[in-house]
Design an enzyme around this catalytic site. Structure first.
Site, PDB file in Angstrom:
ATOM      1  CD  GLN A 124     -13.746  36.202  35.863  1.00 18.98           C
ATOM      2  OE1 GLN A 124     -12.800  35.675  35.279  1.00 18.98           O
ATOM      3  NE2 GLN A 124     -14.039  35.927  37.117  1.00 18.98           N
ATOM      4  N   GLY A 125     -16.967  39.915  34.205  1.00 14.84           N
ATOM      5  CA  GLY A 125     -18.163  40.456  34.840  1.00 14.84           C
ATOM      6  C   GLY A 125     -18.979  39.353  35.499  1.00 14.84           C
ATOM      7  CB  SER A 127     -18.124  39.306  41.818  1.00 17.54           C
ATOM      8  OG  SER A 127     -17.299  38.168  41.969  1.00 17.54           O
ATOM      9  CB  SER A 159      -9.530  43.063  38.079  1.00 20.20           C
ATOM     10  OG  SER A 159      -9.765  42.548  39.363  1.00 20.20           O
ATOM     11  CD  GLU A 242      -9.579  32.482  38.747  1.00 17.85           C
ATOM     12  OE1 GLU A 242      -9.755  31.795  39.775  1.00 17.85           O
ATOM     13  OE2 GLU A 242     -10.120  33.585  38.560  1.00 17.85           O
ATOM     14  CD  GLU A 378     -13.096  32.037  55.465  1.00 18.18           C
ATOM     15  OE1 GLU A 378     -12.471  32.618  56.359  1.00 18.18           O
ATOM     16  OE2 GLU A 378     -13.107  32.452  54.274  1.00 18.18           O
TER      17      GLU A 378
END
Length: 398
Positions: A124-125, A127, A159, A242, A378
């Site tokens: 997964q690209g 972030s 990852s 997810e 958060e």
């Protein structure tokens, strides 16, 4: 499916696990080299595939088709029998498949879904160094050039990128549009010229996360998923993978192997013959964690069932993610405390395990990963407050 039929299916899965889950996989995967890890993961995935257990959540025409109750039973039994996790195939089986099924073209599905079953690995690209929790602030650019796009930029926390064949890539195609409206979604062949992958050495000694550098990388026009500039909407399909059963699997693993290692640590006698479990404070904390894990498993099952029925609330997935990630920290922190100095000398863990391996210090350090990606704790609390409880939005300025 009736309760009787479900009991029969549970018996089938249980028998299969007894016959096929490698008895020594934790030993063989501890200290395994990268090629050994990749080979083991491929072989385990194909065993699950032959049994019909690799992609139970996919449509039947692509090799899945299990009912929701059957999927729940499958994950419960795999966890109960301490089966290896599909670490290498996770993004492909869940994120890539969800994206292709929801927003991909027929040609994209025909090309990649069978290839995933044959072992195609995805990363997964999303972030970037300046766009982690605020994903929409990404700056990787994709400009239209003839019959394709040219991409330049950097991704981080990717990852397993060092093993990947393909990448789910978000890039900005309209630099002047509001940040969520100028992003497009691409399928990127990781063998394309101009790509450099750099593994990041972690505190645990592993290099699970990677940086991806993109220097004038060409992507054909048929690599675009969905409409141009509409990648943010497509990405929600990816991130939605997810939720539900992936969290249920993690909860079941924490409640089986994770709690079993914790109980064993408490029952283990020190050189003087004393057991931590004989201490009333330790016994009380262990009981409290068991209750929390029981609640987590019930919460995950409830989320899965309501999501399937179309009645899940807008913040329910955030509740589960927040609860799991912070409970995982509490469990591994307690295991590290009970394990004492000996726990700090265990500096290797099975590569095909999750965050409940019993190597307490490594599990505890790794558990912090879960309170950051996919939305920090958060951010999850903000979602719960605003979307779940209807509280006023946080002020954006003075």
């Amino acid at each position: 499916m009736t309760g009787h039929d479900l009991d029969g299916f549970r018996g089938e899965v249980r028998d299969w696990c007894r016959a096929h889950v490698p008895a020594d996989w934790r030993r063989s995967q501890t200290g395994a080299t990268d090629p050994e890890f990749v080979r083991f993961q491929h072989e385990w995935f194909q065993q699950l595939r032959r049994a019909g257990y690799a992609v139970p959540h996919w449509p039947r025409e692509y090799g899945g088709g299990m009912s929701l109750p059957e999927q729940i039973v499958l994950y419960q039994e795999l966890a109960a029998h301490d089966a290896p996790r599909l670490v290498l195939a996770f993004v492909a089986v869940h994120h890539a498949a969800a994206t292709l099924l929801a927003a991909g073209t027929d040609e994209q599905r025909r090309r990649h879904l069978p290839a995933i079953l044959d072992g195609e690995i995805w990363v997964q690209g999303f972030s970037e160094p300046g766009a982690g929790s605020d994903l929409a602030a990404l700056r990787t650019s994709a400009r239209r050039d003839g019959d394709g796009y040219v991409v330049t930029g950097q991704k981080v926390w990717a990852s397993g990128a060092q093993y990947a064949d393909w990448c789910l890539l978000l890039a900005r195609t309209d630099p002047v549009a509001p940040k969520r409206r100028g992003i497009s979604y691409f399928l990127l062949d990781m063998r394309s010229p101009g790509i450099q992958v750099r593994p990041i050495r972690q505190a645990t000694g592993e290099s699970h996360f990677c940086e991806i550098f993109l220097d004038e990388v060409r992507i054909p026009a048929d690599g675009l998923v969905g409409a141009e500039h509409a990648g943010w909407q497509v990405a929600q399909q990816t991130l939605g993978a997810e939720r539900g059963l992936t969290m249920l699997e993690l909860a079941e693993r924490l409640g089986n192997a994770g709690f079993r290692w914790l109980l064993e640590a408490c029952e283990r006698a020190d050189p003087g013959g004393r057991r931590a479990l004989d201490d009333a404070v330790v016994a009380d904390r262990l009981a409290a964690l068991e209750i929390e894990i029981f609640g987590l498993r019930a919460l995950c099952r409830d989320l899965v069932e309501r999501h399937e029925a179309g009645v899940a609330g807008p913040a329910d997935a955030s509740v589960v993610k927040l609860y799991y990630s912070e409970l995982l920290q509490r469990v591994t922190d307690f295991g590290t405390e009970v394990g004492g100095l000996a726990a700090h000398t265990t500096l290797r863990k099975p590569m095909s395990s999750g965050w409940e391996s019993g190597a307490w210090v490594l599990d505890f350090v790794g558990s912090w990963e879960w309170t950051i990606p996919g939305g920090t704790s958060e951010i999850q609390r903000t979602i719960i407050a605003e979307r779940g409880l209807g509280l006023p939005r946080e002020p954006t300025g003075t």
